[in-house]
Scaffold this motif. Structure first.
Motif, PDB file in Angstrom:
ATOM      1  N   THR A   1       0.823  -1.211   0.000  1.00 31.32           N
ATOM      2  CA  THR A   1       0.000   0.000   0.000  1.00 31.32           C
ATOM      3  C   THR A   1       0.860   1.265   0.000  1.00 31.32           C
ATOM      4  O   THR A   1       0.387   2.345   0.314  1.00 31.32           O
ATOM      5  CB  THR A   1      -0.924   0.017   1.238  1.00 31.32           C
ATOM      6  OG1 THR A   1      -0.119  -0.143   2.408  1.00 31.32           O
ATOM      7  CG2 THR A   1      -1.950  -1.104   1.171  1.00 31.32           C
ATOM      8  N   GLY A   2       2.139   1.117  -0.359  1.00 34.01           N
ATOM      9  CA  GLY A   2       3.013   2.293  -0.420  1.00 34.01           C
ATOM     10  C   GLY A   2       3.652   2.585   0.921  1.00 34.01           C
ATOM     11  O   GLY A   2       3.306   1.995   1.942  1.00 34.01           O
ATOM     12  N   SER A   3       4.592   3.501   0.911  1.00 34.03           N
ATOM     13  CA  SER A   3       5.354   3.779   2.125  1.00 34.03           C
ATOM     14  C   SER A   3       4.827   5.049   2.805  1.00 34.03           C
ATOM     15  O   SER A   3       4.565   6.052   2.152  1.00 34.03           O
ATOM     16  CB  SER A   3       6.822   3.977   1.733  1.00 34.03           C
ATOM     17  OG  SER A   3       7.522   4.530   2.802  1.00 34.03           O
ATOM     18  N   PHE A   4       4.650   4.973   4.094  1.00 30.89           N
ATOM     19  CA  PHE A   4       4.151   6.141   4.830  1.00 30.89           C
ATOM     20  C   PHE A   4       4.884   6.257   6.150  1.00 30.89           C
ATOM     21  O   PHE A   4       4.880   5.334   6.960  1.00 30.89           O
ATOM     22  CB  PHE A   4       2.646   5.985   5.072  1.00 30.89           C
ATOM     23  CG  PHE A   4       2.042   7.136   5.825  1.00 30.89           C
ATOM     24  CD1 PHE A   4       2.024   8.411   5.282  1.00 30.89           C
ATOM     25  CD2 PHE A   4       1.507   6.944   7.087  1.00 30.89           C
ATOM     26  CE1 PHE A   4       1.474   9.477   5.978  1.00 30.89           C
ATOM     27  CE2 PHE A   4       0.957   8.008   7.795  1.00 30.89           C
ATOM     28  CZ  PHE A   4       0.939   9.268   7.229  1.00 30.89           C
ATOM     29  N   LYS A   5       5.558   7.380   6.351  1.00 25.54           N
ATOM     30  CA  LYS A   5       6.338   7.597   7.575  1.00 25.54           C
ATOM     31  C   LYS A   5       5.915   8.897   8.241  1.00 25.54           C
ATOM     32  O   LYS A   5       5.379   9.789   7.607  1.00 25.54           O
ATOM     33  CB  LYS A   5       7.845   7.681   7.234  1.00 25.54           C
ATOM     34  CG  LYS A   5       8.418   6.387   6.666  1.00 25.54           C
ATOM     35  CD  LYS A   5       8.522   5.321   7.749  1.00 25.54           C
ATOM     36  CE  LYS A   5       9.041   3.999   7.177  1.00 25.54           C
ATOM     37  NZ  LYS A   5       8.708   2.851   8.022  1.00 25.54           N
TER      38      LYS A   5
ATOM     39  N   ASP B   1       4.971   6.858  20.935  1.00 24.23           N
ATOM     40  CA  ASP B   1       5.840   7.705  20.101  1.00 24.23           C
ATOM     41  C   ASP B   1       5.593   7.428  18.614  1.00 24.23           C
ATOM     42  O   ASP B   1       4.657   6.714  18.260  1.00 24.23           O
ATOM     43  CB  ASP B   1       7.309   7.517  20.475  1.00 24.23           C
ATOM     44  CG  ASP B   1       7.756   6.081  20.298  1.00 24.23           C
ATOM     45  OD1 ASP B   1       7.157   5.361  19.462  1.00 24.23           O
ATOM     46  OD2 ASP B   1       8.696   5.661  21.001  1.00 24.23           O
ATOM     47  N   ASP B   2       6.468   7.989  17.768  1.00 24.36           N
ATOM     48  CA  ASP B   2       6.173   7.909  16.330  1.00 24.36           C
ATOM     49  C   ASP B   2       6.413   6.517  15.755  1.00 24.36           C
ATOM     50  O   ASP B   2       6.151   6.289  14.574  1.00 24.36           O
ATOM     51  CB  ASP B   2       6.910   8.995  15.534  1.00 24.36           C
ATOM     52  CG  ASP B   2       8.368   9.062  15.866  1.00 24.36           C
ATOM     53  OD1 ASP B   2       8.848   8.146  16.560  1.00 24.36           O
ATOM     54  OD2 ASP B   2       9.018  10.022  15.439  1.00 24.36           O
ATOM     55  N   ALA B   3       6.862   5.580  16.597  1.00 25.91           N
ATOM     56  CA  ALA B   3       6.895   4.190  16.132  1.00 25.91           C
ATOM     57  C   ALA B   3       5.479   3.732  15.793  1.00 25.91           C
ATOM     58  O   ALA B   3       5.290   2.855  14.952  1.00 25.91           O
ATOM     59  CB  ALA B   3       7.495   3.287  17.206  1.00 25.91           C
ATOM     60  N   PHE B   4       4.497   4.336  16.428  1.00 22.99           N
ATOM     61  CA  PHE B   4       3.109   3.981  16.100  1.00 22.99           C
ATOM     62  C   PHE B   4       2.839   4.175  14.611  1.00 22.99           C
ATOM     63  O   PHE B   4       2.217   3.349  13.958  1.00 22.99           O
ATOM     64  CB  PHE B   4       2.130   4.829  16.925  1.00 22.99           C
ATOM     65  CG  PHE B   4       0.691   4.661  16.501  1.00 22.99           C
ATOM     66  CD1 PHE B   4       0.044   3.447  16.658  1.00 22.99           C
ATOM     67  CD2 PHE B   4       0.002   5.716  15.926  1.00 22.99           C
ATOM     68  CE1 PHE B   4      -1.275   3.291  16.246  1.00 22.99           C
ATOM     69  CE2 PHE B   4      -1.321   5.568  15.519  1.00 22.99           C
ATOM     70  CZ  PHE B   4      -1.965   4.340  15.681  1.00 22.99           C
ATOM     71  N   ILE B   5       3.353   5.292  14.062  1.00 25.33           N
ATOM     72  CA  ILE B   5       3.197   5.551  12.629  1.00 25.33           C
ATOM     73  C   ILE B   5       4.208   4.733  11.828  1.00 25.33           C
ATOM     74  O   ILE B   5       3.853   4.033  10.881  1.00 25.33           O
ATOM     75  CB  ILE B   5       3.400   7.056  12.320  1.00 25.33           C
ATOM     76  CG1 ILE B   5       2.379   7.907  13.078  1.00 25.33           C
ATOM     77  CG2 ILE B   5       3.350   7.315  10.811  1.00 25.33           C
ATOM     78  CD1 ILE B   5       0.973   7.841  12.575  1.00 25.33           C
ATOM     79  N   ASN B   6       5.471   4.834  12.235  1.00 24.39           N
ATOM     80  CA  ASN B   6       6.541   4.258  11.408  1.00 24.39           C
ATOM     81  C   ASN B   6       6.518   2.732  11.362  1.00 24.39           C
ATOM     82  O   ASN B   6       6.969   2.136  10.391  1.00 24.39           O
ATOM     83  CB  ASN B   6       7.892   4.770  11.889  1.00 24.39           C
ATOM     84  CG  ASN B   6       8.033   6.261  11.634  1.00 24.39           C
ATOM     85  OD1 ASN B   6       7.402   6.789  10.713  1.00 24.39           O
ATOM     86  ND2 ASN B   6       8.821   6.936  12.448  1.00 24.39           N
TER      87      ASN B   6
END
Lengths: 482, 443
Positions: free
Chosen positions: A41-45, A417-422
């Protein structure tokens, strides 16, 4: 509309927007032995951002975004309805921030904000109190000092407070004209009882009547402190310049006495039997209902996995619940399920509505469909589809400055932290069929379910009694059921 | 159907190009038209790895007649229930398995299908959409189960929304000839009565490529979209254009009134509806700004005049974009202790004050700034971009108007606002609807 995106609004449950994402589809015919297929589904950071603290402990998050010349500021204080001494004090304190500050009346502020085309709002949820503003980047030197004044030195003008309170009390009565607006408050009260998670952020008509500005001042003094707060700024700005502005505006904000945090993990009630709260709305033409129980806390390591499983059960259009109740049976316009997490607990709910005459049919079908989680479990093709769906629908939830500011505030409030997104895609991709079975047996309440039914009691009281011990209240009675 | 979504389309009115910005510009939008008449617009934006496809169909409740009211919206539901290649349930299952989601909305004028997906699922979206446009399978079983769903949608709207309840009644009174008379969801008995033939005919007529505008925004390339559009959409044949809607609502010659009783209503709700011209009218911009002057923000006229003075707890205005002349709505919810009549008088007094005294230059500047903010907010997402571009293309005849809007709004003067208030917000041109637990007595 083909269907509701979120048919039970959760105005104050800010995390719901992140969490209720999930849902599922059932490709029932596919064999469980099928090979797992991962959809790209593509890369999202997470976009670049800075996080630091001022000397007084105020947490600052800065994330430049240049697509449009706007800025969103979102300040959050770690206090909410769980801290209420009088029901609604956190909510009214937050809303009363906007009633004037530092020599500017409510009217002055509103004239100024509206003239800039900007908007500003304040509210409290269960565990956080928020003040947020969005405006054109060129107006930063008018809006940022205003946010500071409102947050740090509100006037709590007594006349304005009386008017606000009166409006809120009338608003509470009006909210009950729409079952969808209030059913979540009844459910939390049913599940948590006197525990702080049962507190409605809105308060009740009698509790608001008790409140006065002295209580608001005391509440503000106790909790609105820099070491208990964060400010997130997202949008079209230069971080170096913004740091200087923030230091000068917020650097002198001082802390008072240590903040008392409630012990939220403790004394949560045990749900030892099924109970039904029947809320009578005499002219109801349909029954709106929730079925569920305890859920998980926001920091639960299974949080992401549960989104995927819930997608299958009731989180997307082709979910089992929507497919059975809406598509196959035509009983409702939409059926869903979802977890609403708090910091030390949460709720899980199935939600739908149907005409009064088909109440029993719809509840039975919802329960039967829910039982599939244990009886049949999930097959590989369905899991793969749900994983693709959850991943594919994730990036648009974090597209605007407002969404990112809210995410940063939630990171502060709930300690992730942003590990939730990454790591989101990786965590979703890693979920196996065995994991889903473990998640189902660990986190979904299987029995001793709790029910809230809002409808015409004369027509549905007999149905309600079939699911547990019934308590009946009138919808226009003050409060939310206990 | 959903008023909020329409309100969103409506609020994203303006771009003031004089402000230096990286927001979308007119030249960012590329468009081409297939031989079958389908127009496709593309907005490349790689800020997230996703894209949207919006299909705008020029069909809404405006195209209906008594006996089949609500069919446009019902049709919206049927478009998800199976076609030739993707049978029953497979449209949603295929889309979701590719990471996509979808929805749709129907208004008085248009029906819009929305697909939201990871950009690399673009071809799947074309395949799915082409299948249901060219080969929808309309069968009895699906129609029957979907009737229940739409009846539930109608019921839940009336159960949960006072606005919906009042609007349905007020439209019926304000229009006696034009199809805007009935609600988009239709009359209850018509929902129960559509036939398969009605649906088959409707699909053939209105879901023809020459009756559509497609907008694709997101992490896609123009050439890729062109190739896919040629492969999937171009082979679908054009049809004869649908019949025109010729009915012109006769001039209203005096105030009309309706009353709705609902026991659980805590305080009276009052809705006013004034006839106003179509969106293509030169007066659109002044009326749109007038709407903001009345209710946007706490400094607005109705908030100051009614909410601050504890006459109302809530006030709202709404003017939909519209192909034909439609209504300008004003709604208020009474504060406890205030009667419907007192609220109504208060609302009318504020509206009339603008007609009598006009507005200040500063008030006008304020609402122009609010419009600019609304525009930027819409342009912050690929979803907002797709919806806005398509909406302008349809209601103004060209998406260019989106980028000319700044000039159009800027040209509006205080005298224009006063003039449109005097022209349209008049008693004889008004319908009043009251919703309350009990009707006020004659005594």
């Amino acid at each position: 509309m083909k269907h509701f995106i979120n048919h039970i609004p959760q105005k104050l449950s800010r995390l719901a927007s992140v969490f209720v994402v999930a849902s599922a589809v059932g490709l029932a015919g596919c064999a469980a032995t099928q090979q797992s297929v991962s959809v790209d589904t593509g890369s999202f950071k997470m976009p670049a951002y800075e996080h630091y603290q001022l000397d007084n402990g105020l947490s600052v998050y800065l994330m430049p975004q240049k697509e449009v010349p706007l800025i969103t500021v979102n300040a959050v204080v770690r206090v909410g309805a769980v801290n209420d001494t009088t029901s609604g004090v956190a909510g009214m304190t937050a809303q009363s921030l906007l009633l004037g500050a530092n020599g500017q009346s409510k009217s002055d502020i509103e004239q100024m904000v509206d003239f800039l085309g900007a908007s500003i709002g304040a509210q409290a949820g269960k565990e956080g109190s928020y003040i947020g503003a969005d405006f054109m980047a060129k107006d930063i030197d008018k809006m940022l000092p205003l946010v500071r004044d409102l947050l740090v030195s509100p006037d709590f003008d007594a006349n304005e407070f009386d008017k606000l309170r009166q409006r809120e009390m009338a608003g509470l009565a009006q909210a009950k004209e729409s079952p969808r607006n209030v059913i979540g408050r009844y459910f939390d009260k049913l599940v948590f009882g006197l525990h702080p998670y049962g507190n409605p952020s809105s308060g009740t008509r009698t509790s608001l009547e008790e409140l006065n500005v002295s209580q608001l001042r005391a509440f503000h003094k106790s909790y609105y402190q820099p070491s208990n707060s964060s400010i997130a700024i997202v949008g079209d700005f230069d971080p170096a310049v913004m740091k200087t502005k923030l230091a000068s505006l917020f650097g002198t904000w001082s802390n008072g006495e240590a903040v008392q945090a409630p012990m939220l993990a403790k004394q949560q009630p045990t749900l030892d039997k099924s109970r039904v709260l029947l809320v009578n709305k005499g002219d109801a033409i349909e029954t709106t209902f929730l079925i569920g129980g305890k859920g998980v806390a926001r920091d639960n390591p299974d949080y992401v996995g549960l989104q995927v499983v819930n997608t299958i059960l009731g989180g997307r259009f082709t979910s089992w619940l929507n497919d059975e109740l809406r598509v196959n049976a035509g009983l409702t316009y939409g059926a869903r399920s979802g977890f609403t997490p708090y910091s030390k607990g949460g709720v899980f709910r199935i939600s739908t509505f149907t005409k009064s005459e088909t109440t029993k049919e719809a509840i039975d079908l919802a329960l039967k469909t829910y039982a599939r989680l244990w009886e049949k479990g999930i097959d590989q093709a369905t899991l793969d589809s749900a994983k693709a769906y959850v991943k594919g629908q994730f990036p648009p939830k974090f597209e605007t400055s407002g969404q990112m500011a809210e995410l940063l505030s939630d990171m502060y409030l709930y300690g992730f932290d942003d590990a939730f997104i990454n790591d989101f895609q990786k965590n979703v991709d890693g979920l196996t069929l065995a994991d889903t079975q473990r998640l189902i047996s660990t986190h979904f309440p299987q029995d001793k379910l709790q029910y809230v039914l809002i409808g015409n009691a004369a027509k549905i009281a007999g149905v309600a009694a079939q699911y547990g011990e019934v308590t009946q209240v009138e919808i226009d009675a003050i409060g939310f059921g206990q | 159907m959903m008023r909020k979504i329409i309100a969103l389309c409506m609020s994203i009115g303006v771009l003031f190009t004089s402000v230096a910005t990286q927001a979308t510009q007119a030249e960012d939008i590329k468009s081409f038209t297939l031989d079958n008449g389908m127009k496709i617009m593309v907005l490349e934006d790689s800020s997230i790895p996703n894209a949207n496809m919006y299909l705008f169909w020029k069909v809404g409740s405006r195209n209906e007649v008594p006996g089949i009211t609500g069919i446009s919206h019902f049709f919206e539901h049927m478009m998800f229930n199976g076609a030739k290649k993707y049978g029953p349930k497979m449209f949603d299952r295929t889309m979701e398995a590719a990471g996509g989601a979808n929805n749709a909305y129907t208004t008085e004028n248009i029906t819009v299908y929305t697909d939201w997906f990871p950009a690399n699922a673009l071809e799947t979206m074309f395949d799915l959409e082409a299948d249901r446009i060219a080969n929808l399978d309309i069968n009895e079983k699906m129609v029957e189960s979907e009737r229940g769903v739409v009846a539930s949608e109608r019921t839940t709207g009336l159960e949960n929304s006072n606005w919906r309840t009042l609007q349905e009644e007020i439209k019926g009174a304000a229009f006696r000839a034009h199809p805007y008379s009935w609600s988009v969801i239709g009359h209850e008995s018509d929902i129960a009565a559509w036939t398969l033939d009605d649906l088959v005919q409707y699909h053939k007529t209105y879901y023809a490529p020459n009756n559509a505008v497609v907008v694709i925004a997101g992490d896609v390339k123009l050439n890729e979209v062109k190739a896919l559009a040629n492969k999937y959409f171009a082979p679908i044949p054009a049809q004869a254009p649908p019949r025109e809607v010729k009915t012109v609502e006769p001039l209203q010659k005096g105030e009309r009134r309706v009353y709705v009783q609902k026991a659980s209503v805590s305080t009276p709700n009052v809705m006013l509806a004034y006839h106003v011209p179509a969106t293509t009218s030169d007066d659109y911009y002044a009326l749109d700004l007038l709407s903001s002057i009345l209710t946007t923000g706490n400094s607005s006229r109705l908030y100051q005049g009614l909410v601050e003075k504890q006459v109302a707890i809530e006030v709202e205005t709404y003017m939909p974009m519209s192909f034909d002349p439609n209504l300008f709505y004003v709604m208020g919810v009474a504060n406890p202790g205030i009667t419907a009549l007192e609220l109504e008088k208060g609302m009318i007094a504020e509206v009339n004050r603008i007609a009598r005294e006009g507005v200040s230059q500063q008030e006008l500047e304020k609402v122009k700034n609010i419009k600019l903010m609304d525009f930027y907010r819409a342009m912050e997402t690929i979803n907002g971009k797709a919806n806005t571009v398509g909406t302008y293309e349809l209601y103004f005849g060209s998406y260019d108007k989106l980028f000319n809007a700044p000039e159009a709004y800027n040209k509006v003067t205080p005298a224009d606002v006063q003039r449109v208030a005097q022209t349209y917000l008049r008693r004889a041109n008004r319908t009043v609807a009251v919703l309350a637990a009990t009707e006020e007595s004659d005594e």
